[in-house]
Structures are given as C-alpha cells and as structure tokens.
Enzyme design. Sequence first.
Site, PDB file in Angstrom:
ATOM      1  N   LYS A 199       0.811  -1.283   0.006  1.00  0.00           N
ATOM      2  CA  LYS A 199      -0.116   0.016  -0.060  1.00  0.00           C
ATOM      3  C   LYS A 199       1.041   1.236  -0.048  1.00  0.00           C
ATOM      4  O   LYS A 199       1.469   1.588   1.050  1.00  0.00           O
ATOM      5  CB  LYS A 199      -1.119  -0.085   1.118  1.00  0.00           C
ATOM      6  CG  LYS A 199      -1.893  -1.116   1.280  1.00  0.00           C
ATOM      7  CD  LYS A 199      -2.857  -1.114  -0.218  1.00  0.00           C
ATOM      8  CE  LYS A 199      -3.935  -2.024  -0.139  1.00  0.00           C
ATOM      9  NZ  LYS A 199      -4.527  -1.849  -1.523  1.00  0.00           N
ATOM     10  N   ASP A 239       0.593  -0.802  -4.952  1.00  0.00           N
ATOM     11  CA  ASP A 239      -0.910  -0.214  -5.154  1.00  0.00           C
ATOM     12  C   ASP A 239      -1.183   1.184  -4.424  1.00  0.00           C
ATOM     13  O   ASP A 239      -0.852   1.313  -3.123  1.00  0.00           O
ATOM     14  CB  ASP A 239      -1.805  -1.360  -4.587  1.00  0.00           C
ATOM     15  CG  ASP A 239      -3.180  -0.790  -4.564  1.00  0.00           C
ATOM     16  OD1 ASP A 239      -3.546   0.111  -5.411  1.00  0.00           O
ATOM     17  OD2 ASP A 239      -4.066  -1.700  -3.895  1.00  0.00           O
ATOM     18  N   GLU A 282      -0.110  -0.650  -9.519  1.00  0.00           N
ATOM     19  CA  GLU A 282      -1.640  -0.670  -9.491  1.00  0.00           C
ATOM     20  C   GLU A 282      -2.123   0.443  -9.420  1.00  0.00           C
ATOM     21  O   GLU A 282      -2.034   1.324  -8.194  1.00  0.00           O
ATOM     22  CB  GLU A 282      -2.003  -1.695  -8.475  1.00  0.00           C
ATOM     23  CG  GLU A 282      -3.391  -2.046  -8.558  1.00  0.00           C
ATOM     24  CD  GLU A 282      -3.860  -3.110  -7.481  1.00  0.00           C
ATOM     25  OE1 GLU A 282      -4.947  -2.864  -6.724  1.00  0.00           O
ATOM     26  OE2 GLU A 282      -2.961  -4.021  -7.201  1.00  0.00           O
ATOM     27  N   ASP A 289      -7.594  -1.058 -11.202  1.00  0.00           N
ATOM     28  CA  ASP A 289      -8.355  -1.655 -10.286  1.00  0.00           C
ATOM     29  C   ASP A 289      -9.937  -0.567 -10.134  1.00  0.00           C
ATOM     30  O   ASP A 289     -10.830  -0.908 -10.581  1.00  0.00           O
ATOM     31  CB  ASP A 289      -7.759  -1.406  -8.996  1.00  0.00           C
ATOM     32  CG  ASP A 289      -8.437  -2.112  -7.649  1.00  0.00           C
ATOM     33  OD1 ASP A 289      -9.434  -2.365  -8.087  1.00  0.00           O
ATOM     34  OD2 ASP A 289      -8.102  -2.120  -6.495  1.00  0.00           O
ATOM     35  N   LYS A 300     -13.267  -7.294  -8.676  1.00  0.00           N
ATOM     36  CA  LYS A 300     -13.873  -7.355  -7.508  1.00  0.00           C
ATOM     37  C   LYS A 300     -15.298  -7.825  -7.600  1.00  0.00           C
ATOM     38  O   LYS A 300     -16.016  -6.922  -8.398  1.00  0.00           O
ATOM     39  CB  LYS A 300     -13.731  -5.937  -6.887  1.00  0.00           C
ATOM     40  CG  LYS A 300     -12.262  -5.851  -6.324  1.00  0.00           C
ATOM     41  CD  LYS A 300     -12.122  -4.222  -5.649  1.00  0.00           C
ATOM     42  CE  LYS A 300     -10.933  -4.257  -4.742  1.00  0.00           C
ATOM     43  NZ  LYS A 300      -9.851  -4.099  -5.553  1.00  0.00           N
TER      44      LYS A 300
END
Length: 373
Positions: free
Chosen positions: A170, A198, A224, A247, A271
Amino acid sequence: MSSPAPKITKIAVYQVDLPLKEGSYKWSEGKSVQTFDATIVQVSTDIGVTGYGECCPLGPTYLPSYAEGCRVGIKTLAPSLIGKNPLELLKLNEYMDKCLKGHPYVKSPIDVACWDILGKVTKQPIVTLLGGRFGEEYNLYRAISQGTAEEMRRSVEKYQSEGYKIFQLKVGGKIDEDISRIKACSDILAPEELLIADANTGWLMHEAVRVCNAVRDYSNVYIEQPCATYEENASVRKQCQLPMLMDESMDDVHVLNRIITDKSADGINLKISKVGGLTKARMIRDLCVSVGLAMNVEDTWGSDIATAAISHLAHSTPPRYLLMSTDFNSYVSKDTADGAPKREHGCMRAPEGPGLGIEPKMAVLGKPLFEIC
C-alpha cells in the site's frame, strides 16, 4: 412432468462487524479502517433451499459504496424479487438492473446467494458451475498496510515465512517515501516473488511517472491504479516500463472494453461486488481470458462468505490468466461460516460442497436487521 420452478419467498439482511486482527488497515492519502461493516444476505425459497451472499465495502472512502447504502438498497430492491426464480441468474440480473439503476454492490450479495441456491439445487459446487476447478490450489497475495519502509519490509518478511509469494504494497503517499517502500520490500524478494505497488489512486500523473522511473529496474514490481481516473492511468501506462493493473477504474465490462482497445493496462483487479456479483464477474473473467488479460480475482473485503465466493471464481479461472487472489477471512478476527476455505502456505482452494460449500454461523450473524417477504 417437471417440477415447478423455485421461487424466492424471503430476503433477510444481517449486519456483522469484522475487527481486523492487525488492528488497522492503512492505504493511500491517510485512509484507514479498524473494523469492517459486512452485510450478509439470506435468500430463501419455496423449496426449502437457502442461499447466502456478502457485501463488505472498504469503508465509504474507497469506492462509491458504503455499508449502510448496501442495506438501504437491498430494502428498496428486495420486494420486487419476491416470487422470482433464483436459478435464472442472467434473467434475475437483468430484472435487478431494471428495478434499481446502478449500485452494483447492492445487487452482488443477492446474486451470490442465488448462485449458492443453484449449486445446492444441482448438487454442485459453484466452481464447477463457473467452468471447473483448475488444479489443486491457486496463489494468494498479502496486502501490506501502509507504514514506514522498514515496517512494511518486516511485514513482507513475516508473510514470506507463512508461504505468500505475492505482496500488495500500500503506497500512494509521499513520493520519496513510496519509492523507499518499494525498494526496501523488493530487495528482499526471491526471483519467483512479486510486489504489487498499489497506490489506490493516490498519485498525480507526474508523481506516478517519477515513481515508475525510480523503480523501473525492479523486474518483480507491478504498478496498480496509480491515479484517480481511467484517462490519467492510461497516460501513465504509456510512460511506464513496468506492468500496470487497473483497479478502482475497472468497474464494468464497458471499461474493460476500453482497456482492451486502448491497451491501457496489463491486467485488472476483478472485484465481485464492484461489478454486481458472480454473474457479471464471470462475464468479465471470460472476456479477459479470451483476449489474454491477466486478473486479480477478489472483492472489496469480507469474511468467510465473501472469501468462499472469491475462491470459486478464482479456482475456476485458468491459472495462466489468474495473477493472484485473496483470503480476506484471514485478515479479520470473526468467523461467519463453517466450511469456509482457509489459506495454506500462501495458497487456497474452493470448497467442494454444493453451492458456496459453507454453512453460516447463525449465532454470529444474530437476528436479521430486516426481512422482506
């Protein structure tokens, strides 16, 4: 003479708090969460077969979805579904879209619950209905909550010892700190291990390009969702030598068609609740396979029920196109179902029982917030 088609007779909604084992989960721009708010849906039929689904948004600041909104949306939508056939999944999804415009996350747990019913009625696990089980297991990633470079490096080492080989770091903070985070964690990876940096939309375009240039010599790094919009990410992709995943911007088949046409990403995060459930996730999955686009199969968050749904979609995806998946039930400290899939050495497999292959713990779910009959 064939039996009459089953009908939905009741939709019940439960709310469950899911505290995180590690205390908090932090990502870009200072966002964090300590306890997830999960909505669990029970769909009952006139043939005595019941199905379950779950929706758990990552708080109200991640996507245009939030836990209370899911429950209000279901209360609005559910009355129109009483009497419908839960086995006619595409027809049911078309009807839900007609009755409630948008809000795919509201429809997702209902759709998953109907897949659960279909599996139980046909006595097959959902993984079989989605195309069949590939291999004995599939690879998981571990999300590494944002911290200092040293803290994140230690977290990667911890989860390396537990068998994980893919780490979703992250980032999306200050650029120099993010570069240090990526380098510190990449330096300890084995050749077969991957690091997904990400940013969760946290960088501006010039910042994303700076990061990509600074870590471009790390062959095990992916980037990402560096920026907020599709157009910004497409621009960065043209200037970045590293593979890039889309994403937050990847929310339906129309965006996927743009990605394919524009070649704006090298893979996507699929997702389930973001696209409206397993029915639409399967459509997107199959289109990705047909054009050779890699996927991370997951959801926004959840407990045992959401993890089971993820496992069936992931395990029925050809391994060449499945970059990674996730085990959300290992992050939270509350079990919501018996028979749920569990990670083993950084891998997981879908349950073998009919439907989702799990049995909700009704004592954990408690009393329903409301029931629509």
